[in-house]
Enzyme design. Structure first.
Site, mmCIF file in Angstrom:
data_model
loop_
_atom_site.group_PDB
_atom_site.id
_atom_site.type_symbol
_atom_site.label_atom_id
_atom_site.label_comp_id
_atom_site.label_asym_id
_atom_site.label_seq_id
_atom_site.Cartn_x
_atom_site.Cartn_y
_atom_site.Cartn_z
ATOM 1 N N ILE A 191 1.326 -11.842 9.254
ATOM 2 C CA ILE A 191 0.744 -11.180 10.434
ATOM 3 C C ILE A 191 -0.665 -10.759 10.031
ATOM 4 O O ILE A 191 -0.857 -10.116 8.989
ATOM 5 C CB ILE A 191 1.590 -10.005 10.961
ATOM 6 C CG1 ILE A 191 0.888 -9.374 12.174
ATOM 7 C CG2 ILE A 191 1.902 -8.979 9.891
ATOM 8 C CD1 ILE A 191 1.786 -8.502 13.030
ATOM 9 N N TYR A 198 4.493 -1.045 8.657
ATOM 10 C CA TYR A 198 5.927 -1.326 8.633
ATOM 11 C C TYR A 198 6.743 -0.027 8.599
ATOM 12 O O TYR A 198 7.769 0.084 9.274
ATOM 13 C CB TYR A 198 6.275 -2.220 7.441
ATOM 14 C CG TYR A 198 5.534 -3.541 7.431
ATOM 15 C CD1 TYR A 198 5.389 -4.277 8.596
ATOM 16 C CD2 TYR A 198 4.965 -4.049 6.266
ATOM 17 C CE1 TYR A 198 4.696 -5.485 8.605
ATOM 18 C CE2 TYR A 198 4.281 -5.252 6.266
ATOM 19 C CZ TYR A 198 4.142 -5.959 7.436
ATOM 20 O OH TYR A 198 3.452 -7.148 7.448
ATOM 21 N N VAL A 240 -4.500 -9.425 11.657
ATOM 22 C CA VAL A 240 -5.308 -8.974 12.792
ATOM 23 C C VAL A 240 -6.781 -9.136 12.407
ATOM 24 O O VAL A 240 -7.182 -8.798 11.272
ATOM 25 C CB VAL A 240 -4.984 -7.501 13.142
ATOM 26 C CG1 VAL A 240 -5.927 -6.979 14.219
ATOM 27 C CG2 VAL A 240 -3.523 -7.376 13.600
ATOM 28 N N ASN A 284 -0.956 -3.124 -0.589
ATOM 29 C CA ASN A 284 -1.382 -3.303 0.814
ATOM 30 C C ASN A 284 -0.955 -2.081 1.647
ATOM 31 O O ASN A 284 0.015 -2.112 2.396
ATOM 32 C CB ASN A 284 -0.780 -4.592 1.379
ATOM 33 C CG ASN A 284 -1.426 -4.988 2.697
ATOM 34 O OD1 ASN A 284 -2.086 -4.178 3.350
ATOM 35 N ND2 ASN A 284 -1.230 -6.234 3.089
ATOM 36 N N GLU A 330 8.017 -9.506 3.013
ATOM 37 C CA GLU A 330 7.479 -9.096 1.711
ATOM 38 C C GLU A 330 6.057 -8.613 1.915
ATOM 39 O O GLU A 330 5.334 -9.164 2.747
ATOM 40 C CB GLU A 330 7.441 -10.277 0.724
ATOM 41 C CG GLU A 330 8.762 -10.622 0.118
ATOM 42 C CD GLU A 330 9.406 -11.819 0.790
ATOM 43 O OE1 GLU A 330 8.689 -12.524 1.534
ATOM 44 O OE2 GLU A 330 10.612 -12.037 0.613
HETATM 45 C C1 LIG Z 1 -1.829 -4.746 8.375
HETATM 46 C C2 LIG Z 1 -2.490 -5.128 9.705
HETATM 47 C C3 LIG Z 1 -1.764 -6.351 10.273
HETATM 48 C C4 LIG Z 1 -2.387 -3.951 10.677
HETATM 49 O O1 LIG Z 1 -2.922 -4.369 11.925
HETATM 50 P P1 LIG Z 1 -3.511 -3.316 12.979
HETATM 51 O O2 LIG Z 1 -3.543 -3.978 14.307
HETATM 52 O O3 LIG Z 1 -4.789 -2.764 12.462
HETATM 53 O O4 LIG Z 1 -2.409 -2.178 12.936
HETATM 54 P P2 LIG Z 1 -2.105 -1.139 14.126
HETATM 55 O O5 LIG Z 1 -3.398 -0.707 14.734
HETATM 56 O O6 LIG Z 1 -1.060 -1.698 15.008
HETATM 57 O O7 LIG Z 1 -1.532 0.073 13.271
HETATM 58 C C5 LIG Z 1 -0.222 0.547 13.442
HETATM 59 C C6 LIG Z 1 0.061 1.523 12.325
HETATM 60 O O8 LIG Z 1 -0.049 0.882 11.044
HETATM 61 C C7 LIG Z 1 -0.577 1.822 10.080
HETATM 62 N N1 LIG Z 1 -1.907 1.377 9.647
HETATM 63 C C8 LIG Z 1 -2.621 0.378 10.163
HETATM 64 N N2 LIG Z 1 -3.799 0.274 9.495
HETATM 65 C C9 LIG Z 1 -3.785 1.232 8.546
HETATM 66 C C10 LIG Z 1 -4.711 1.613 7.537
HETATM 67 N N3 LIG Z 1 -5.898 0.985 7.375
HETATM 68 N N4 LIG Z 1 -4.385 2.644 6.732
HETATM 69 C C11 LIG Z 1 -3.211 3.294 6.878
HETATM 70 N N5 LIG Z 1 -2.279 2.976 7.825
HETATM 71 C C12 LIG Z 1 -2.572 1.941 8.641
HETATM 72 C C13 LIG Z 1 -0.683 3.146 10.812
HETATM 73 O O9 LIG Z 1 0.564 3.822 10.686
HETATM 74 C C14 LIG Z 1 -0.893 2.682 12.238
HETATM 75 O O10 LIG Z 1 -0.535 3.653 13.205
HETATM 76 P P3 LIG Z 1 -1.631 4.759 13.672
HETATM 77 O O11 LIG Z 1 -2.880 4.016 14.028
HETATM 78 O O12 LIG Z 1 -0.960 5.406 14.857
HETATM 79 O O13 LIG Z 1 -1.821 5.664 12.497
HETATM 80 C C15 LIG Z 1 -4.000 -5.438 9.503
HETATM 81 O O14 LIG Z 1 -4.592 -4.388 8.755
HETATM 82 C C16 LIG Z 1 -4.265 -6.749 8.796
HETATM 83 O O15 LIG Z 1 -4.375 -7.802 9.432
HETATM 84 N N6 LIG Z 1 -4.405 -6.719 7.453
HETATM 85 C C17 LIG Z 1 -4.689 -7.921 6.681
HETATM 86 C C18 LIG Z 1 -3.530 -8.884 6.689
HETATM 87 C C19 LIG Z 1 -2.277 -8.260 6.123
HETATM 88 O O16 LIG Z 1 -2.331 -7.532 5.140
HETATM 89 N N7 LIG Z 1 -1.138 -8.574 6.759
HETATM 90 C C20 LIG Z 1 0.153 -8.095 6.316
HETATM 91 C C21 LIG Z 1 0.653 -8.920 5.196
HETATM 92 S S1 LIG Z 1 2.291 -8.389 4.671
#
Ligand SMILES: CC(C)(COP(=O)(O)OP(=O)(O)OC[C@H]1O[C@@H](n2cnc3c(N)ncnc32)[C@H](O)[C@@H]1OP(=O)(O)O)[C@@H](O)C(=O)NCCC(=O)NCCS
Length: 156
Positions: free
Chosen positions: A75, A121, A77, A114, A109
């Site tokens: 996943i 999660y 973003v 991260n 996983e």
């Molecule tokens: C991990 C990832 C998918 C999160 O996507 P996102 O759309 O920014 O996440 P959301 O806005 O839906 O965040 C939902 C919750 O996740 C957590 N979260 C998201 N980004 C965070 C950050 N930078 N630091 C801490 N918590 C975080 C928070 O609990 C957040 O809720 P809140 O905003 O109410 O505090 C994104 O950072 C990403 O693409 N990362 C790189 C790829 C990756 O690592 N994928 C997962 C591989 S296992």
């Protein structure tokens, strides 16, 4: 915004975002193999303003269905659109779909380093159920452990 099944025509955009994001990015072959195998794969795109504009890619995900569970393989973003609840919304949509198909567990996983993904999660109710030692390649040749997480959708 539109969440649509990933198609071959999406792959150039997907690969560009994948390469930008990950230490060990998936190849185009990994994505085409996933599509060929019938994995669940979706792209979230923003509807472009003009007819001639291409809808920007906001996010994508890939899940491998098992007998009675799903495995979240990827996943991602777009960095310009993070922390707006997109990953949370995508996963909630996937969970609804999983329940409708009677797949009641989702496994994944994640690298221990991260923190943003682990935060996501944990917020959604995934719990650690194991560790895979030296699962991921890392920058310096030293491999990184994976935290194995699971959500039981029947407990929702
Ligand atoms: C991990 C990832 C998918 C999160 O996507 P996102 O759309 O920014 O996440 P959301 O806005 O839906 O965040 C939902 C919750 O996740 C957590 N979260 C998201 N980004 C965070 C950050 N930078 N630091 C801490 N918590 C975080 C928070 O609990 C957040 O809720 P809140 O905003 O109410 O505090 C994104 O950072 C990403 O693409 N990362 C790189 C790829 C990756 O690592 N994928 C997962 C591989 S296992």
């Amino acid at each position: 915004m539109r969440l649509l099944p990933m198609a071959v025509r999406d792959l150039d955009d997907v690969i560009a975002l994948e390469d930008l994001t990950h230490v060990a990015p998936w190849t185009k072959g990994n994505f085409t193999d996933s599509l060929t195998a019938g994995y669940w794969a979706y792209c979230l795109r923003e509807l472009a303003e003009g007819d001639d504009e291409k809808d920007p890619l906001l996010a994508y995900c890939v899940l491998m269905p098992g007998v009675d569970e799903l495995n979240l393989l990827n996943i991602t973003v777009n960095p310009l659109y993070r922390r707006r609840g997109l990953a949370e919304r995508i996963l909630q949509t996937v969970e609804d779909l999983a329940i409708s198909r009677e797949l009641f567990k989702i496994f994944l996983e994640v690298r221990f380093s991260n923190k943003q993904a682990i935060g996501l999660y944990e917020k959604l109710g995934y719990c650690q159920v194991g560790i895979r030692k030296e699962y991921y390649p890392a920058h310096d040749g030293v491999r990184e452990d994976a935290k194995v997480m699971m959500k039981d959708l029947k407990k929702e």
